[in-house]
Design an enzyme around this catalytic site. Structure first.
Site, PDB file in Angstrom:
ATOM      1  N   LYS A  33     -22.933   4.699 -35.272  1.00  0.00           N
ATOM      2  CA  LYS A  33     -22.376   3.828 -34.438  1.00  0.00           C
ATOM      3  C   LYS A  33     -23.267   2.711 -33.912  1.00  0.00           C
ATOM      4  O   LYS A  33     -23.093   1.786 -33.060  1.00  0.00           O
ATOM      5  CB  LYS A  33     -21.835   4.896 -33.291  1.00  0.00           C
ATOM      6  CG  LYS A  33     -20.889   5.693 -33.468  1.00  0.00           C
ATOM      7  CD  LYS A  33     -20.315   6.375 -32.186  1.00  0.00           C
ATOM      8  CE  LYS A  33     -21.280   7.476 -31.509  1.00  0.00           C
ATOM      9  NZ  LYS A  33     -21.820   8.616 -32.619  1.00  0.00           N
ATOM     10  N   GLY A  34     -24.460   2.605 -34.369  1.00  0.00           N
ATOM     11  CA  GLY A  34     -25.601   1.879 -34.100  1.00  0.00           C
ATOM     12  C   GLY A  34     -26.686   2.187 -33.243  1.00  0.00           C
ATOM     13  O   GLY A  34     -27.254   3.291 -33.242  1.00  0.00           O
ATOM     14  N   THR A  86     -31.425  10.771 -44.681  1.00  0.00           N
ATOM     15  CA  THR A  86     -32.810  11.128 -44.129  1.00  0.00           C
ATOM     16  C   THR A  86     -33.348   9.754 -44.066  1.00  0.00           C
ATOM     17  O   THR A  86     -33.483   8.995 -44.748  1.00  0.00           O
ATOM     18  CB  THR A  86     -33.507  11.949 -45.474  1.00  0.00           C
ATOM     19  OG1 THR A  86     -32.510  13.228 -45.740  1.00  0.00           O
ATOM     20  CG2 THR A  86     -34.811  12.492 -45.266  1.00  0.00           C
ATOM     21  N   ALA A  87     -34.321   9.686 -43.031  1.00  0.00           N
ATOM     22  CA  ALA A  87     -35.159   8.627 -42.786  1.00  0.00           C
ATOM     23  C   ALA A  87     -34.587   7.733 -42.253  1.00  0.00           C
ATOM     24  O   ALA A  87     -35.366   6.398 -42.092  1.00  0.00           O
ATOM     25  CB  ALA A  87     -36.073   8.316 -43.995  1.00  0.00           C
ATOM     26  N   ALA A  88     -33.317   7.572 -41.932  1.00  0.00           N
ATOM     27  CA  ALA A  88     -32.506   6.506 -41.267  1.00  0.00           C
ATOM     28  C   ALA A  88     -33.282   6.156 -40.031  1.00  0.00           C
ATOM     29  O   ALA A  88     -33.848   4.872 -39.847  1.00  0.00           O
ATOM     30  CB  ALA A  88     -31.073   6.857 -40.861  1.00  0.00           C
ATOM     31  N   GLY A  89     -33.497   7.034 -39.041  1.00  0.00           N
ATOM     32  CA  GLY A  89     -34.242   6.892 -37.732  1.00  0.00           C
ATOM     33  C   GLY A  89     -35.692   6.216 -38.252  1.00  0.00           C
ATOM     34  O   GLY A  89     -36.130   5.242 -37.371  1.00  0.00           O
ATOM     35  N   ASP A  90     -36.139   6.790 -39.161  1.00  0.00           N
ATOM     36  CA  ASP A  90     -37.656   6.388 -39.125  1.00  0.00           C
ATOM     37  C   ASP A  90     -37.843   5.016 -39.789  1.00  0.00           C
ATOM     38  O   ASP A  90     -38.600   4.034 -39.206  1.00  0.00           O
ATOM     39  CB  ASP A  90     -38.574   7.259 -40.235  1.00  0.00           C
ATOM     40  CG  ASP A  90     -38.513   8.800 -39.682  1.00  0.00           C
ATOM     41  OD1 ASP A  90     -38.632   8.983 -38.635  1.00  0.00           O
ATOM     42  OD2 ASP A  90     -38.499   9.666 -40.853  1.00  0.00           O
ATOM     43  N   GLY A  97     -41.888  13.046 -44.001  1.00  0.00           N
ATOM     44  CA  GLY A  97     -42.801  13.359 -42.566  1.00  0.00           C
ATOM     45  C   GLY A  97     -42.277  11.892 -41.954  1.00  0.00           C
ATOM     46  O   GLY A  97     -42.557  11.087 -42.366  1.00  0.00           O
TER      47      GLY A  97
HETATM   48  P1  ADP Z   1     -31.917   9.835 -36.985  1.00  0.00           P
HETATM   49  O1  ADP Z   1     -32.227   9.420 -38.453  1.00  0.00           O
HETATM   50  O2  ADP Z   1     -33.287   9.960 -36.084  1.00  0.00           O
HETATM   51  O3  ADP Z   1     -31.329  10.968 -36.452  1.00  0.00           O
HETATM   52  P2  ADP Z   1     -29.755   8.036 -36.386  1.00  0.00           P
HETATM   53  O4  ADP Z   1     -28.943   8.901 -37.055  1.00  0.00           O
HETATM   54  O5  ADP Z   1     -29.240   7.758 -35.051  1.00  0.00           O
HETATM   55  O6  ADP Z   1     -31.191   8.675 -36.411  1.00  0.00           O
HETATM   56  O7  ADP Z   1     -29.940   6.553 -37.440  1.00  0.00           O
HETATM   57  C1  ADP Z   1     -30.668   5.705 -36.970  1.00  0.00           C
HETATM   58  C2  ADP Z   1     -30.096   4.124 -37.188  1.00  0.00           C
HETATM   59  O8  ADP Z   1     -29.895   4.418 -38.777  1.00  0.00           O
HETATM   60  C3  ADP Z   1     -28.964   3.944 -36.394  1.00  0.00           C
HETATM   61  O9  ADP Z   1     -29.261   3.584 -35.381  1.00  0.00           O
HETATM   62  C4  ADP Z   1     -28.377   2.945 -37.527  1.00  0.00           C
HETATM   63  O10 ADP Z   1     -28.887   1.657 -37.227  1.00  0.00           O
HETATM   64  C5  ADP Z   1     -28.669   3.527 -38.771  1.00  0.00           C
HETATM   65  N1  ADP Z   1     -27.580   4.490 -39.624  1.00  0.00           N
HETATM   66  C6  ADP Z   1     -27.650   5.920 -39.458  1.00  0.00           C
HETATM   67  N2  ADP Z   1     -26.710   6.284 -40.094  1.00  0.00           N
HETATM   68  C7  ADP Z   1     -25.780   5.225 -40.668  1.00  0.00           C
HETATM   69  C8  ADP Z   1     -24.636   5.212 -41.031  1.00  0.00           C
HETATM   70  N3  ADP Z   1     -23.927   6.232 -41.636  1.00  0.00           N
HETATM   71  N4  ADP Z   1     -24.313   3.813 -41.687  1.00  0.00           N
HETATM   72  C9  ADP Z   1     -24.986   2.894 -41.132  1.00  0.00           C
HETATM   73  N5  ADP Z   1     -26.250   2.794 -40.417  1.00  0.00           N
HETATM   74  C10 ADP Z   1     -26.544   3.970 -40.071  1.00  0.00           C
END
Ligand code: ADP
Length: 301
Positions: free
Chosen positions: A225-226, A249-253, A39
């Protein structure tokens, strides 16, 4: 230590790993199945707490074993769970995550109790909001309660952060008018603004569109890309770290929770905070699952 309140979703995640995502009508076998806490709200709370913020949660679970388990997970993190209500006749939110061998996913969510957070509940836990530096919300729970929480926050000098996920086109102007910082990803910002993100110039145009709706600060996350930021006339891109992602999953969170845990209330260190969130998210994408993948501040040293 920052004080952060999250209003939002609590889900039980079921992750199904497979070689590739199934096409319509196709039947596939999984290579693995696992469950974990998830969540967007709960994930962001855990990211904030594991990175040192004093964290409180306003949300809801159903009156079921899953709900008990999800609350226990948050309690173990030493998150203040006093604002979580247990709703009769509703099931706890759940998400089914299909994850392919390249780390791409498709997600289906049953909102359940997350759709039953009321204005009265927000009012009842107003003291949690008033005692905070920041409040963070997403779009996996009720819109009315988020608007109410942001209004209370603004009345009390608490900074409001909106992660408009999952995005939809017509966000109530009332909510945007009470938002200090918005953090969409690329596809979300395209839905919000109608502007295709293809270059830094288009990111700037999208940020200007959001500024014109009354939001002072904009951060757009860009996956591997950051992240782009546009705050108080200053903009730029903080690159992601080059890592081998296995599950995003949960990268953005993680990015949001970790970033807010170190953010100054006047956003004066926003770039530094984004760099911190970027490092935390780079660890998350190298691990499987939502909550189990979120790093502790000590791992970032
Ligand atoms: P969400 O998970 O909400 O879709 P993103 O995909 O934009 O968000 O990822 C959020 C952050 O996680 C990015 O700004 C970056 O810092 C990091 N991130 C996501 N994917 C990668 C990756 N493949 N390698 C390194 N960092 C990543």
């Amino acid at each position: 230590m920052n004080k952060v309140t999250i209003i939002g979703s609590i889900n039980s995640d079921t992750t199904l790993r497979m070689k590739y995502l199934p096409k319509p009508g196709e039947t596939l076998h999984t290579t693995e199945l696992f469950t974990s806490g998830g969540g967007k709200g709960a994930n962001q709370a855990i990211a904030a707490r594991r990175n040192g913020a004093q964290t409180a949660f306003i949300g809801a679970v159903g009156k079921d074993d899953t709900g008990k388990r999800m609350i226990t997970l948050l309690e173990k993190e030493t998150i203040d769970i006093s604002g979580i209500e247990v709703i009769d006749n509703q099931s706890t939110g759940s998400a089914y995550i299909l994850l392919d061998s390249f780390g791409e996913n498709s997600i289906i969510i049953h909102s359940g109790a997350n759709n039953h957070i009321t204005n009265a509940q927000v009012k009842a836990y107003q003291d949690l909001i008033e005692a905070s530096d920041f409040i963070i919300a997403q779009f996996e729970s009720t819109l009315d309660s988020t608007i109410q929480a942001f209004k209370l926050a603004k009345q009390n000098g608490v900074k409001t952060i909106l992660n408009p996920a999952p995005a939809f086109e017509q966000i109530p102007p009332e909510l945007l008018a009470h938002t200090d910082l918005i953090i969409p990803n690329e596809s979300e910002v395209e839905i919000l603004t109608g502007i295709k993100i293809s270059s830094e110039q288009s990111m700037k145009e999208a940020a200007d569109y959001l500024h014109n709706l009354g939001i002072e600060s904009v951060v757009i996350t860009l996956g591997n890309k950051g992240a782009f930021y546009d705050v108080k006339g200053k903009s730029g891109i903080i690159p992601a770290l080059k890592v081998k992602a296995v599950d995003t999953t949960a990268a953005g969170d993680t990015f949001i929770g970790a970033m807010v845990s170190v953010l100054q209330k006047d956003f004066s260190n926003l770039e530094e905070a984004i760099k911190y969130g970027t490092r935390a998210a780079a660890l998350t994408v190298q691990r499987f699952g939502a909550q189990p993948s979120i790093p502790y501040g000590s791992e970032l040293l």
